[in-house]
Scaffold this motif. Sequence first.
Motif, short mmCIF file in Angstrom:
data_model
loop_
_atom_site.label_atom_id
_atom_site.label_comp_id
_atom_site.label_asym_id
_atom_site.label_seq_id
_atom_site.Cartn_x
_atom_site.Cartn_y
_atom_site.Cartn_z
N THR A 102 34.59 -5.42 -44.45
CA THR A 102 34.44 -5.09 -42.85
C THR A 102 34.68 -6.28 -41.72
O THR A 102 35.46 -6.05 -40.85
CB THR A 102 33.16 -4.52 -42.47
N ALA A 120 43.99 -1.15 -44.96
CA ALA A 120 42.42 -1.10 -45.72
C ALA A 120 41.33 -0.52 -44.89
O ALA A 120 40.61 0.08 -45.56
CB ALA A 120 42.21 -2.76 -45.91
N THR A 121 41.36 -1.12 -43.46
CA THR A 121 40.20 -0.46 -42.79
C THR A 121 40.30 0.85 -42.50
O THR A 121 39.17 1.68 -42.53
CB THR A 121 40.19 -1.20 -41.25
N VAL A 123 41.67 2.91 -44.79
CA VAL A 123 41.10 3.59 -46.10
C VAL A 123 39.56 3.50 -46.25
O VAL A 123 38.98 4.40 -46.49
CB VAL A 123 41.77 3.18 -47.04
N PHE A 124 38.76 2.35 -45.80
CA PHE A 124 37.56 2.11 -46.18
C PHE A 124 36.68 2.81 -45.31
O PHE A 124 35.76 3.60 -45.55
CB PHE A 124 37.15 0.56 -46.58
N MET A 125 37.15 3.06 -43.98
CA MET A 125 36.23 3.97 -42.94
C MET A 125 36.07 5.10 -43.42
O MET A 125 35.24 5.75 -43.60
CB MET A 125 36.79 3.61 -41.77
N SER A 127 36.71 6.63 -46.57
CA SER A 127 36.07 6.58 -47.96
C SER A 127 34.62 6.49 -47.72
O SER A 127 33.92 7.22 -48.34
CB SER A 127 36.83 5.98 -49.05
N THR A 128 34.23 5.61 -46.79
CA THR A 128 32.74 5.69 -46.55
C THR A 128 32.19 6.86 -45.96
O THR A 128 31.16 7.47 -46.47
CB THR A 128 32.54 4.39 -45.57
N ALA A 129 32.87 7.41 -44.99
CA ALA A 129 32.46 8.54 -44.23
C ALA A 129 32.42 9.99 -45.22
O ALA A 129 31.47 10.80 -45.37
CB ALA A 129 33.57 9.09 -42.88
N THR A 131 32.15 9.58 -48.46
CA THR A 131 31.06 9.26 -49.55
C THR A 131 29.66 9.85 -48.90
O THR A 131 28.86 10.55 -49.46
CB THR A 131 31.10 8.10 -49.92
N VAL A 132 29.51 9.51 -47.81
CA VAL A 132 28.18 9.73 -46.84
C VAL A 132 28.07 11.46 -46.84
O VAL A 132 26.94 11.98 -46.86
CB VAL A 132 28.08 9.11 -45.47
N PHE A 133 29.23 11.98 -46.35
CA PHE A 133 29.09 13.44 -46.41
C PHE A 133 28.71 14.16 -47.32
O PHE A 133 28.06 15.01 -47.81
CB PHE A 133 30.44 13.97 -45.67
N ILE A 135 27.23 12.75 -50.39
CA ILE A 135 25.94 12.64 -50.70
C ILE A 135 24.74 13.23 -49.78
O ILE A 135 23.92 13.90 -50.48
CB ILE A 135 25.53 10.90 -50.44
N ARG A 136 25.04 13.26 -48.85
CA ARG A 136 24.09 13.91 -47.59
C ARG A 136 24.19 15.60 -47.44
O ARG A 136 23.08 16.03 -47.55
CB ARG A 136 24.07 13.37 -46.27
N HIS A 137 25.27 16.11 -47.59
CA HIS A 137 25.65 17.41 -46.98
C HIS A 137 25.98 18.23 -48.26
O HIS A 137 26.04 19.55 -48.20
CB HIS A 137 26.59 17.27 -46.04
#
Lengths: 142, 147
Positions: A102, A120-121, A123-125, A127-129, A131-133, A135-137
Motif C-alpha cells: 500500500t 498493482a494498486t 488489483v490489490f484493492m 482482491s482485498t474487497a 476477500t473481505v466479501f 469471508i464475511r458475507h
Amino acid sequence: MTQFTPFLSLAGGMLIGLSAVLLMASHGRIAGMTGILSAILPPLSSDWPWRAAFLAGAVAAPALIVALSADNIGFASSTPTPWLIAGGLIVGVGVYFGSGCTSGHGVCGLARRSPRSIVATGVFMASTAATVFVIRHVLGVF
Amino acid sequence: MQKVLVAGLIGLLFGTGIAISGMANPAKVLNFFDFAGTWDPSLAFVMGAALLVTALGYRLVLRRSAPLFDKGFHLPTARRIDLPLVAGAMLFGVGWGITGFCPGGAIPALGLAELDAFVFVASMIGGIVLARSTRLALAGRASAQSA
C-alpha cells in the motif's frame, strides 16, 4: 463497527505523505514498507542501517503516542490465529513478487503515476474487497 | 550517521501517521473494504491525503538534481506489467483481506504490543524470505541449465 474518523484519518494520511516526501528529499528513496523491510532481512542490503532506523521509528511512534498521551490508539483484530499466520505468509509472498504494498505502490507509486503501481494498486484493492466479501458475507467464518 | 538519524525521524513521522489514521487497526481496515456490511470510509481519507501530499511534494523534490544524502534519486526502473506484479498484488490483497494487516500498517502496530501484530509480522517475514529464496533457487537452476 468502527467509528468514521475523517479528520484524524486526513491528518494521518498527510503525515504519511510528508514522510514519503522527506525520504525522497533526503535519501532519494521510495517510502515503501515492503522494500525497506526486505532490505534488512538476510541477505542484508549493504545500505541497511538507515532502513533499520526508519523501521525503529515507525514502531516507536505508536508506543510513544500511547505513553505520552491519554489517548489510546484503536486496535482490534478478530482474525483466528491460523488464518492470521496463513494471511501473513500470503502477504509476504504477494508483496515480494508484486514488488510493493500500500505504501510503495498505493502512495509513492501512484504519486509518480507509475503504470505498474496503478495496475498493482487496482488489483490489490479489488482482491482485498473480494476477500473481505467472501469471508464475511459468503463463508461467514469470522 | 546523520543519514541514519534522519531516517529514524522520518520513520517516526510515518508511524505517527499510520497510528492516528487508523491504518494500524485491522478492524478499521477490514471495515473500509466491507461495502456490503459495516463500511467505514476513513481509509479513503488516509490514502487520498497521503497521495495528494506525496504527489505535490515529489513534484518539488524531484526537480532538484539530487537528494540530501545521495548522488541521485533511486526511482524504480521496471516498466513491464508482468505476471509476478499482477499475481503478487492479487495475493497481497487476499492476505490483506483475511487479516486486515498490510506491511505499512503492521510494522507500526508492533509498537502497540498487540500479539496479533507480532504473529502477522513474523509470518509475513517468513513469506518474504520464502519467496525470495524460491526466486533465487529458480534463477540459479535456470542459469545452471543454460550454462
